[in-house]
Design a protein around this motif. Sequence first.
Motif, PDB file in Angstrom:
ATOM      1  N   TRP A  36      -3.946  -2.326  -1.557  1.00 19.01           N
ATOM      2  CA  TRP A  36      -2.363  -2.371  -1.971  1.00 19.01           C
ATOM      3  C   TRP A  36      -2.870  -1.593  -3.481  1.00 19.01           C
ATOM      4  N   ARG A  38      -0.264  -0.464  -6.906  1.00 24.17           N
ATOM      5  CA  ARG A  38       1.105  -0.522  -7.251  1.00 24.17           C
ATOM      6  C   ARG A  38       1.296   0.381  -8.554  1.00 24.17           C
ATOM      7  N   ARG A  45      -0.550   4.788 -10.803  1.00 25.02           N
ATOM      8  CA  ARG A  45      -0.710   4.007  -9.915  1.00 25.02           C
ATOM      9  C   ARG A  45      -2.173   3.496  -9.859  1.00 25.02           C
ATOM     10  N   TYR A  93       5.072  -1.438  -4.943  1.00 25.87           N
ATOM     11  CA  TYR A  93       3.751  -1.858  -4.153  1.00 25.87           C
ATOM     12  C   TYR A  93       3.496  -1.024  -2.867  1.00 25.87           C
ATOM     13  N   GLY A 114       6.327   2.367  -0.056  1.00 25.37           N
ATOM     14  CA  GLY A 114       6.350   1.415  -0.974  1.00 25.37           C
ATOM     15  C   GLY A 114       7.343   0.280  -0.948  1.00 25.37           C
TER      16      GLY A 114
END
Length: 121
Positions: A36, A38, A45, A93, A114
């Motif tokens: 994961w 974000r 990112r 995310y 996302g």
Amino acid sequence: QVQLVESGGGLVQAGGSLRLSCAASGSIFSINAMGWYRQAPGKQRELVASITPGGGPNYKESAKGRFTISRDNAKNTVYLQMNSPKPEDTAVYYCNANVLRVGLGYGMDYWGKGTLVTVSS
């Protein structure tokens, strides 16, 4: 092809909990690492957590003790349990997976579109 579809984002109060899911589908032979990431507005990112096929996790320092990553290899799905989120966790995310496709001899990285997580104070 391979598709990753995230779900579970939304608005959560600080101190609450939220669970993100990401299911991979398509011509998958096997999946290596899943993770994961974000991205908050105006920021790059960043990796939040990743997990090996055997379940070994790796976390961003600020996520340790609050977030838990897990995966179900039979379902080609990865989860992120977010406990006690903070306003600074607000971001889109993204799910990532390194997938070995049927007929290919190497893994390729795939991304979901996302899901927005908003943590209110």
